[in-house]
Design a protein around this motif. Structure first.
Motif, PDB file in Angstrom:
ATOM      1  N   ASP A  90      45.034  40.203  50.236  1.00  0.00           N
ATOM      2  CA  ASP A  90      44.463  39.482  48.922  1.00  0.00           C
ATOM      3  C   ASP A  90      45.520  38.326  47.797  1.00  0.00           C
ATOM      4  O   ASP A  90      44.576  38.098  47.394  1.00  0.00           O
ATOM      5  N   LEU A  91      46.546  38.353  48.422  1.00  0.00           N
ATOM      6  CA  LEU A  91      47.052  36.577  47.875  1.00  0.00           C
ATOM      7  C   LEU A  91      46.110  35.355  48.671  1.00  0.00           C
ATOM      8  O   LEU A  91      46.647  34.577  47.689  1.00  0.00           O
ATOM      9  N   THR A  92      45.836  35.648  49.750  1.00  0.00           N
ATOM     10  CA  THR A  92      45.211  34.691  49.911  1.00  0.00           C
ATOM     11  C   THR A  92      44.110  34.454  49.224  1.00  0.00           C
ATOM     12  O   THR A  92      42.842  34.366  49.801  1.00  0.00           O
ATOM     13  N   THR A  93      43.544  35.365  48.848  1.00  0.00           N
ATOM     14  CA  THR A  93      42.012  35.562  48.645  1.00  0.00           C
ATOM     15  C   THR A  93      41.837  34.749  46.768  1.00  0.00           C
ATOM     16  O   THR A  93      43.122  33.872  45.969  1.00  0.00           O
ATOM     17  N   ASP A  94      41.009  35.192  45.927  1.00  0.00           N
ATOM     18  CA  ASP A  94      40.515  35.073  44.566  1.00  0.00           C
ATOM     19  C   ASP A  94      41.206  36.027  43.783  1.00  0.00           C
ATOM     20  O   ASP A  94      40.626  35.999  42.507  1.00  0.00           O
ATOM     21  N   GLU A  95      41.592  37.104  43.643  1.00  0.00           N
ATOM     22  CA  GLU A  95      41.992  38.493  43.757  1.00  0.00           C
ATOM     23  C   GLU A  95      43.467  37.723  42.366  1.00  0.00           C
ATOM     24  O   GLU A  95      43.924  38.296  41.454  1.00  0.00           O
ATOM     25  N   LEU A 471      38.350  48.147  44.340  1.00  0.00           N
ATOM     26  CA  LEU A 471      39.293  48.225  45.001  1.00  0.00           C
ATOM     27  C   LEU A 471      39.999  47.136  44.578  1.00  0.00           C
ATOM     28  O   LEU A 471      41.453  46.703  45.767  1.00  0.00           O
ATOM     29  N   HIS A 472      40.128  46.319  44.177  1.00  0.00           N
ATOM     30  CA  HIS A 472      40.777  44.995  43.564  1.00  0.00           C
ATOM     31  C   HIS A 472      42.790  45.500  44.262  1.00  0.00           C
ATOM     32  O   HIS A 472      42.734  46.760  42.985  1.00  0.00           O
ATOM     33  N   TRP A 473      43.094  44.787  45.158  1.00  0.00           N
ATOM     34  CA  TRP A 473      44.934  44.742  44.782  1.00  0.00           C
ATOM     35  C   TRP A 473      44.842  46.067  45.438  1.00  0.00           C
ATOM     36  O   TRP A 473      46.204  46.807  45.926  1.00  0.00           O
ATOM     37  N   GLU A 474      43.911  46.162  46.705  1.00  0.00           N
ATOM     38  CA  GLU A 474      44.068  47.357  47.269  1.00  0.00           C
ATOM     39  C   GLU A 474      43.839  46.700  48.623  1.00  0.00           C
ATOM     40  O   GLU A 474      43.915  47.721  49.732  1.00  0.00           O
ATOM     41  N   ALA A 475      44.323  45.484  48.698  1.00  0.00           N
ATOM     42  CA  ALA A 475      44.112  45.298  50.422  1.00  0.00           C
ATOM     43  C   ALA A 475      42.997  45.100  51.027  1.00  0.00           C
ATOM     44  O   ALA A 475      43.001  44.800  52.375  1.00  0.00           O
TER      45      ALA A 475
END
Length: 532
Positions: A90-95, A471-475
């Protein structure tokens, strides 16, 4: 405090867990007990306690508190399984973005400029290989020959151990699935190999085949869906790993396995063991272990399993530097001072009146600018309140730093979305059923049919955005963007992608992470991924 805590056994089983970054195999020493001959011979209960220790590697980092690590030379904060998984997916993405870039490894990950020396990559690779090592040693210590030599004859205990062994094989297969997804390769070692074995490297095709074979072999002998004690896996877990692997098979092995994905989803749905939790946010609070939607979670308990894992990081990190809203989330008022904020492109997934009453939209904007022009400025960028350390009744968790909230590794909502996507990609599912599944999620989010979509609106692009909303922040996000061809390259850019304020294209080799340099140095059979 949760009434049923399989994780309570983690503590007893983990006191003597030791390993070494050099080989990441369990090598019992004279003063060790976990997974040793003496430990298993000590009591009939030792087999379940050791099983808890294998599971425990997914939640804990060591035996002496939140700052301890059973990986030599690796900090607990950069090797907790759920936290590392969340960082990479998640940290490597747009979230999301992490404010404190002096924290080792975070700056490089969220700017997509990581190298093979990144400590979080080392922590993830090492922690996951440690799961493999613990699993292998458990299987070595529970063979028929070992049990016979110890005089284990109790029929019920032998049956239980057989079940434990199948669960351990499933955990090992899951570990290899994660390694296959993140790193594209891994050292392949099983219980049939000697301890301290320098394992040969397995590429994605070999890993894929191993995982598929293992899960299909153990699946009939696992407990039925939702029938095991909380914290242990069952048949739905195995079906879930297979479904996710088949959905991503074109990325992993260049093969279309969408029909197989639908088969696995149908197996979970057809078990009639899971339903959507009526309140979306009850999946992310301090008593989410009661949710009817959880297939498998990483357990968290503010007293028993204190660690800086994913949910402790997220709940404390959600507290805005301006809002000081920690009390409403069940942690200290200031939390971690605005550690986590949302990137603009994720916020825009909820743009428009259609999402005004969507319960999945827990975004706080206030007077904040949506753009984050300075990552160090915690007052820039919107914040979110999806995860909470309060129960569904509004009661605080047992600790106001370490949360009681379990991390939803596999959730039933994802099954419905996978079915829909595999159908749209040409699988043999029903288009009508796919639409119904998506609308079930939207009805839950909107408290009625006002947010339902038509068949013409159900497209792959829509599903990618809907997966982010649900599903955001759920890897899941990195894996999703790669599958949709929007992670590397410049088809889709987000804030700070490629170390640029507005985002730039990143090279294709970043679709897998590099093997850590220290792991390669320890095992000369490992060859670095191309481009690193």
């Amino acid at each position: 405090m949760k009434k049923l805590r399989f994780s309570i056994l983690f503590i007893a089983a983990m006191f003597s867990m030791t390993s070494c970054v050099d080989d990441l195999n369990v090598t019992p020493e004279d003063d060790d007990t976990f997974l040793s001959e003496e430990f298993f011979a000590s009591s009939p209960n030792s087999y379940k306690q050791a099983l808890a220790g294998v599971y425990g590697n997914l939640s804990l980092t060591g035996a002496t508190g939140s700052g301890s690590s059973n990986l030599q030379g690796i900090d607990a904060g950069t090797s907790q399984y759920g936290r590392c998984l969340w960082y990479l997916q998640d940290l490597t993405t747009d979230e999301v973005i992490w404010s404190y870039e002096n924290d080792a490894g975070t700056r490089e990950l969220q700017r997509n400029i990581w190298t093979a020396d990144n400590p979080i990559l080392l922590g993830m690779f090492s922690r996951t290989m440690l799961s493999v090592s613990f699993s292998n040693e458990y299987l070595r210590q529970t063979t028929d020959e070992k049990l016979q030599a110890r005089g284990v004859t109790d029929t019920q205990l032998l049956a239980d151990i057989a079940t434990y062994r199948n669960e351990v094989r499933a955990l090992r297969a899951y570990a290899y699935y994660v390694l296959m997804d993140l790193f594209g390769k891994a050292p392949m070692v099983t219980e049939n190999d000697p301890i301290n074995f320098r394992a040969p490297q397995a590429e994605r095709q070999e890993l894929f085949s191993f995982i598929e074979t293992e899960l299909n072999e153990v699946l009939p002998n696992l407990k039925p869906a939702h029938s095991n004690e909380y914290g242990r896996l069952d048949q739905a877990f195995a079906h879930m790993v297979l479904a996710k692997m088949y959905l991503n098979a074109e990325v992993y092995i260049g093969a279309n396995r969408y029909n197989d994905c639908i088969t696995e989803c149908n197996a979970i749905i057809g078990a009639n063991a899971y339903t959507l939790e009526s309140n979306y946010l009850d999946n992310f609070n301090a008593d989410n272990h009661t949710s009817s939607e959880m297939i498998f979670t990483l357990q968290s308990d503010g007293i028993v399993t204190q660690n800086y894992g994913a949910t402790t990081v997220m709940v404390n990190g959600e507290v805005g530097s301006i809002e000081q809203n920690g009390a409403s989330l069940g942690v200290s008022t200031g939390g971690w001072g605005g550690a986590l904020r949302l990137r603009k492109q994720f916020v825009q997934k909820f743009d428009g009146g259609a999402f005004d009453f969507d319960t999945r939209k827990t975004i706080i904007s206030g007077d904040r600018p949506i753009d984050i022009t300075s990552i160090a400025n915690q007052g820039q960028g919107f914040v979110i309140t999806k995860f909470s350390n309060k129960t569904s009744a509004g009661v605080n968790g047992s600790n106001q730093t370490f949360v009681d909230t379990d991390f939803p590794l596999f959730r039933y909502a994802d099954v419905l979305l996978m079915y829909a996507e595999a159908t749209l990609r040409g699988g043999n599912g029903s288009a009508t059923t796919a639409l119904d599944y998506v609308n079930q999620l939207r009805e839950r989010a909107n408290g009625g049919t006002s947010g339902n979509i038509s068949s013409g609106e159900l497209t792959l692009d829509f599903l990618l955005d809907e997966r982010a909303r649900e599903l955001h922040w759920e890897a899941h996000r990195r894996q999703d963007l790669i599958r949709f061809g929007k992670y590397t390259g410049g088809t889709y850019n987000w804030a700070w992608k490629g170390n640029s304020l507005n985002g730039v294209a990143i090279p294709s080799h970043l679709s897998v992470f590099p093997l850590p340099n220290q792991s390669i140095a320890a095992n000369p059979n490992l060859i670095q991924n191309s481009g690193y």
